[in-house]
Motif scaffolding. Sequence first.
Motif, PDB file in Angstrom:
ATOM      1  N   ASP A 124      79.250   6.074-126.841  1.00  0.00           N
ATOM      2  CA  ASP A 124      79.592   6.275-128.253  1.00  0.00           C
ATOM      3  C   ASP A 124      79.790   7.753-128.569  1.00  0.00           C
ATOM      4  OD1 ASP A 124      79.584   3.616-128.897  1.00  0.00           O
ATOM      5  OD2 ASP A 124      77.582   3.597-129.758  1.00  0.00           O
ATOM      6  N   ALA A 125      79.026   8.623-127.899  1.00  0.00           N
ATOM      7  CA  ALA A 125      79.130  10.056-128.163  1.00  0.00           C
ATOM      8  C   ALA A 125      80.400  10.657-127.576  1.00  0.00           C
ATOM      9  CB  ALA A 125      77.906  10.780-127.603  1.00  0.00           C
ATOM     10  N   GLY A 126      81.069   9.936-126.656  1.00  0.00           N
ATOM     11  CA  GLY A 126      82.313  10.444-126.088  1.00  0.00           C
ATOM     12  C   GLY A 126      82.322  10.575-124.587  1.00  0.00           C
ATOM     13  N   THR A 127      81.199  10.271-123.913  1.00  0.00           N
ATOM     14  CA  THR A 127      81.172  10.295-122.452  1.00  0.00           C
ATOM     15  C   THR A 127      82.121   9.235-121.909  1.00  0.00           C
ATOM     16  OG1 THR A 127      78.941  11.176-122.276  1.00  0.00           O
ATOM     17  CG2 THR A 127      79.691   9.819-120.456  1.00  0.00           C
ATOM     18  N   ARG A 128      82.807   9.589-120.825  1.00  0.00           N
ATOM     19  CA  ARG A 128      83.799   8.669-120.260  1.00  0.00           C
ATOM     20  C   ARG A 128      83.135   7.599-119.394  1.00  0.00           C
ATOM     21  NH1 ARG A 128      87.435   8.812-115.525  1.00  0.00           N
ATOM     22  NH2 ARG A 128      89.403   7.810-116.110  1.00  0.00           N
ATOM     23  N   THR A 129      82.146   7.983-118.590  1.00  0.00           N
ATOM     24  CA  THR A 129      81.541   7.073-117.616  1.00  0.00           C
ATOM     25  C   THR A 129      80.041   7.297-117.547  1.00  0.00           C
ATOM     26  OG1 THR A 129      83.534   7.334-116.269  1.00  0.00           O
ATOM     27  CG2 THR A 129      81.674   6.223-115.244  1.00  0.00           C
ATOM     28  N   VAL A 130      79.277   6.203-117.466  1.00  0.00           N
ATOM     29  CA  VAL A 130      77.838   6.267-117.208  1.00  0.00           C
ATOM     30  C   VAL A 130      77.544   5.349-116.028  1.00  0.00           C
ATOM     31  CG1 VAL A 130      75.520   5.877-118.107  1.00  0.00           C
ATOM     32  CG2 VAL A 130      77.315   6.702-119.627  1.00  0.00           C
ATOM     33  N   ILE A 131      76.870   5.875-115.016  1.00  0.00           N
ATOM     34  CA  ILE A 131      76.409   5.062-113.889  1.00  0.00           C
ATOM     35  C   ILE A 131      74.917   4.866-114.066  1.00  0.00           C
ATOM     36  CG2 ILE A 131      76.129   4.937-111.385  1.00  0.00           C
ATOM     37  CD1 ILE A 131      78.660   6.611-111.118  1.00  0.00           C
ATOM     38  N   ALA A 132      74.495   3.617-114.245  1.00  0.00           N
ATOM     39  CA  ALA A 132      73.089   3.321-114.530  1.00  0.00           C
ATOM     40  C   ALA A 132      72.766   1.944-113.989  1.00  0.00           C
ATOM     41  CB  ALA A 132      72.829   3.380-116.036  1.00  0.00           C
ATOM     42  N   SER A 133      71.473   1.665-113.877  1.00  0.00           N
ATOM     43  CA  SER A 133      71.011   0.397-113.319  1.00  0.00           C
ATOM     44  C   SER A 133      70.393  -0.469-114.400  1.00  0.00           C
ATOM     45  CB  SER A 133      69.984   0.650-112.213  1.00  0.00           C
ATOM     46  OG  SER A 133      69.500  -0.578-111.694  1.00  0.00           O
ATOM     47  N   VAL A 134      70.513  -1.776-114.218  1.00  0.00           N
ATOM     48  CA  VAL A 134      69.830  -2.721-115.110  1.00  0.00           C
ATOM     49  C   VAL A 134      68.571  -3.273-114.454  1.00  0.00           C
ATOM     50  CG1 VAL A 134      71.927  -3.380-116.329  1.00  0.00           C
ATOM     51  CG2 VAL A 134      71.257  -4.656-114.277  1.00  0.00           C
ATOM     52  N   LEU A 135      68.240  -2.757-113.266  1.00  0.00           N
ATOM     53  CA  LEU A 135      67.061  -3.208-112.534  1.00  0.00           C
ATOM     54  C   LEU A 135      66.148  -2.024-112.232  1.00  0.00           C
ATOM     55  CD1 LEU A 135      68.764  -5.570-109.912  1.00  0.00           C
ATOM     56  CD2 LEU A 135      67.617  -6.241-112.020  1.00  0.00           C
ATOM     57  N   PRO A 136      64.839  -2.259-112.049  1.00  0.00           N
ATOM     58  CA  PRO A 136      63.959  -1.174-111.597  1.00  0.00           C
ATOM     59  C   PRO A 136      64.407  -0.682-110.218  1.00  0.00           C
ATOM     60  CG  PRO A 136      62.693  -3.055-112.407  1.00  0.00           C
ATOM     61  CD  PRO A 136      64.107  -3.516-112.305  1.00  0.00           C
ATOM     62  N   VAL A 137      64.458   0.636-110.042  1.00  0.00           N
ATOM     63  CA  VAL A 137      64.924   1.221-108.783  1.00  0.00           C
ATOM     64  C   VAL A 137      63.717   1.776-108.020  1.00  0.00           C
ATOM     65  CG1 VAL A 137      66.479   2.889-107.724  1.00  0.00           C
ATOM     66  CG2 VAL A 137      67.096   1.825-109.911  1.00  0.00           C
ATOM     67  N   PRO A 138      63.446   1.285-106.805  1.00  0.00           N
ATOM     68  CA  PRO A 138      62.310   1.826-106.023  1.00  0.00           C
ATOM     69  C   PRO A 138      62.511   3.309-105.725  1.00  0.00           C
ATOM     70  CG  PRO A 138      63.138  -0.232-105.074  1.00  0.00           C
ATOM     71  CD  PRO A 138      64.129   0.183-106.111  1.00  0.00           C
ATOM     72  N   ASP A 139      61.466   4.102-105.920  1.00  0.00           N
ATOM     73  CA  ASP A 139      61.562   5.545-105.693  1.00  0.00           C
ATOM     74  C   ASP A 139      62.046   5.865-104.285  1.00  0.00           C
ATOM     75  OD1 ASP A 139      60.767   6.045-108.231  1.00  0.00           O
ATOM     76  OD2 ASP A 139      58.687   6.544-107.737  1.00  0.00           O
ATOM     77  N   ALA A 140      61.613   5.082-103.310  1.00  0.00           N
ATOM     78  CA  ALA A 140      61.943   5.384-101.923  1.00  0.00           C
ATOM     79  C   ALA A 140      63.433   5.236-101.630  1.00  0.00           C
ATOM     80  CB  ALA A 140      61.140   4.467-100.995  1.00  0.00           C
ATOM     81  N   ARG A 141      64.151   4.514-102.469  1.00  0.00           N
ATOM     82  CA  ARG A 141      65.567   4.254-102.187  1.00  0.00           C
ATOM     83  C   ARG A 141      66.498   5.068-103.080  1.00  0.00           C
ATOM     84  NH1 ARG A 141      66.385  -2.146-101.694  1.00  0.00           N
ATOM     85  NH2 ARG A 141      68.221  -1.401-100.543  1.00  0.00           N
ATOM     86  N   VAL A 142      65.926   5.807-104.040  1.00  0.00           N
ATOM     87  CA  VAL A 142      66.764   6.516-104.995  1.00  0.00           C
ATOM     88  C   VAL A 142      67.555   7.636-104.325  1.00  0.00           C
ATOM     89  CG1 VAL A 142      66.720   8.039-107.002  1.00  0.00           C
ATOM     90  CG2 VAL A 142      65.367   5.957-107.005  1.00  0.00           C
ATOM     91  N   GLY A 143      66.888   8.426-103.462  1.00  0.00           N
ATOM     92  CA  GLY A 143      67.546   9.589-102.877  1.00  0.00           C
ATOM     93  C   GLY A 143      68.800   9.227-102.118  1.00  0.00           C
ATOM     94  N   GLU A 144      68.689   8.248-101.219  1.00  0.00           N
ATOM     95  CA  GLU A 144      69.849   7.826-100.433  1.00  0.00           C
ATOM     96  C   GLU A 144      70.948   7.263-101.329  1.00  0.00           C
ATOM     97  OE1 GLU A 144      70.945   4.575 -96.922  1.00  0.00           O
ATOM     98  OE2 GLU A 144      68.858   4.934 -97.483  1.00  0.00           O
ATOM     99  N   ALA A 145      70.531   6.470-102.332  1.00  0.00           N
ATOM    100  CA  ALA A 145      71.521   5.872-103.230  1.00  0.00           C
ATOM    101  C   ALA A 145      72.274   6.926-104.026  1.00  0.00           C
ATOM    102  CB  ALA A 145      70.835   4.890-104.186  1.00  0.00           C
ATOM    103  N   MET A 146      71.553   7.918-104.538  1.00  0.00           N
ATOM    104  CA  MET A 146      72.210   8.940-105.339  1.00  0.00           C
ATOM    105  C   MET A 146      73.101   9.843-104.493  1.00  0.00           C
ATOM    106  SD  MET A 146      71.609   8.386-108.491  1.00  0.00           S
ATOM    107  CE  MET A 146      71.797   6.644-107.999  1.00  0.00           C
ATOM    108  N   ALA A 147      72.712  10.054-103.231  1.00  0.00           N
ATOM    109  CA  ALA A 147      73.590  10.811-102.339  1.00  0.00           C
ATOM    110  C   ALA A 147      74.916  10.093-102.164  1.00  0.00           C
ATOM    111  CB  ALA A 147      72.901  11.017-100.983  1.00  0.00           C
ATOM    112  N   GLU A 148      74.864   8.776-102.045  1.00  0.00           N
ATOM    113  CA  GLU A 148      76.097   7.994-101.913  1.00  0.00           C
ATOM    114  C   GLU A 148      76.912   8.036-103.204  1.00  0.00           C
ATOM    115  OE1 GLU A 148      78.843   5.840 -99.805  1.00  0.00           O
ATOM    116  OE2 GLU A 148      76.990   6.783 -99.094  1.00  0.00           O
TER     117      GLU A 148
END
Length: 746
Positions: free
Chosen positions: A607-631
């Motif tokens: 609504d504020a004007g951002t074109r794209t948001v990448i977000a999850s609708v599920l809880p993300v395990p901390d151990a898997r966040v780093g690899e996922a965000m690198a991708e």
Amino acid sequence: MSASADPRATIATTVVRGTRTQRADALHDLSVAHVELGHLDAAAQVARRGLRLTGEARFHLTLAWIDLDRGRRKQSLRHLDAATPHLRGRELARARCLRGLHLCQTAEPRLAVAELTAVIRELRRYGDDRWLANALIGRGIARCGAIRLGAAEADFASAQTLLQAIGEPGRAAMALHNRGFVAMLAGDLPLALRRYEEAAKAGLDSTSRPEALVDRAEALLAAGLTTEARRVLAPAMELLRRCNRHVPELAVLSARCALRDGDPEPARKLGGTDVEFMLAAGELDAVAAHRFRGPAQTRALGWLAQARRSDRRGALAACRAGLKVLDEHHGDWPRRELTGHALELARTAREVLHWSEQHRRRMSLPPNDPELARALARLRRARAHGLPVEALERDVRRLTLASAPRSGDAPATPDLPLVSFILHKGRMRAVTVENGRASLREVEDPARLVREARLAVAAGRPVPGLLPDAEEVVVIPDGVLHEMPWAALGQRVHVLPSLRHWRPATRGGYRMWVTGPGVRSEVPALQREHGGTIVKSTVEATLAGMEGAKIAHIAAHGHVHPGNPLFSHLDLGDGPLYGYDVARLGNPPEVVVLSACESGLARAFLDAGTRTVIASVLPVPDARVGEAMAEVHRRIDHPAEAARAVAHLGFSCYGTGTRVAACSAAAKEVPVQRSCEEPTVAGTSTPDATTSTHGPRPEKPAGAPTAVTAGRAAGHQGRSEPPLPAAATTLPPHEASTGGQRSSNE
């Protein structure tokens, strides 16, 4: 009746003693001071004591004012009749002013205007500024009744200036409040609420003038905030009861609140000529007669009544006319009643698509208002210290409504396959558009589809198909489908709140990174690889860092607010970053990555004007966040593809996730992570394909989303229709030409 600039000081310092004349003067001053503070019982007691002492006409005049303020018109007129034969000059002009104020409430407004205009000339001649302000306010009220709003605004503004000049800021604030009432009648709800707020800050004492709370409640109800209106009405009712005042509008507003909550009984008992009550009673002909006159919401209700009494084509035309009235006056209610009625009548895919877009519309986010920023800071401090936040949240909502809405960008139309879901009265329908052809189908048990999809993602299994067989699809979900992990369905999926949120790429910029407390952060490693700036984990530093950024990455715990998405927030070092904070951004990031669990802020950023948001609708395990965000950041030049790469963790691409041309995602010091060579697979988003960031291909119609067969998950084949004309998803369908009883905008 005269007054001092400080009635409380008058009460504290005045002593009734001395000669008979001195005692009468003291009693008169005390009675007027109590009137100014709204202490009508005390004022009447003191005035009657003075009347018994001297029998002077000025005490009759004061009692006439008190009874008029209480709504006791007969008693007030009796006091006026007793006083008038004994009055001369200035005092007689004051009595005439009171009679003019009576006419405001009991007679044709033009008679009151004529009488008060003559009184104003006399009071100017006597130099009686205070009573001149009374007469100007009275004439402004009469002109409101005559719907001469420009003249009413001029009278209230003159009275405000006059009262400020003579040192009566409280009454000047009341005149400013009346200017808010004029804005309310004119249909400018944000201006009305803004003036009500300014009047409260300028010294309007609602404990002595609870009618001001009634006006504010009416504005909140007009904004569709029934719960907020009830909260304001409750103290108003108690204060009016204590003051022994009768305000007819109070019962009407209470009945309206009940009506909005689904209880029509109080409205039926009151009856009368209130258009909302008449509509609830089914008096369609009487209400429809109001569609050409009166305030904006009254006219919109008139068009709603016209829609309910017309045939299908005429009803759709009436709904469009009602929406036009609301759009011209920044109104929001009864928008959903109009669009909901149209959705009930919509038969074709084109009609359902058009009216579902109208039904999704909501008031724009407020601009970056300093007072709103201070209110959010107070809310943050209270939450940080575990203090109650409900009243502070109400302050934020009220200030938001009082702000002038920001202007929206002109919508661009996606040149991609489109599936738009709409939930209305428990019925979920889907419109699918392909090459200008539209089909309509029912979606059975969408909650089951979401449950199955989320379980499949959690178990690492393929997600059952819900979307058509296309490489890239635009989806507009509704209801429970907002919880669907869309990117896990196998395609590149762009999840939009509405077609108005489809935006082309706009600019280059830089990357910024921020980490909230208590998060095992991937940010340092990502920043070393991709460059950019790590921002201090405070709300103001984060907002400043996001201004003008190309890519903003926020690693923080999120919290979804069930009642108001703009109170959803991310935890930062100094407290929550709310959706209302996001609304303060003047130049928001083009791409936002929210790496923690669901926050509910994707819509606020879009609504504020951002074109794209990448977000999850599920809880993300901390151990898997780093690899996922690198991708994600390796593929960030194509956000929909980046979301698909981490779809197994519940991430989706919200907004426009097409490829960014010319590698602008890696502007300034940010290194390019992927080549900007375009793939050659048909249906992907490239500068040479249908989703070019420079707009649709010339040979394609500008408003025609393409591709898509009927979906397979719900088991309904739907109906196919002829090709859509250009811009058919944003302009009214051709079936909306007038039929039945004719509308005013033909």
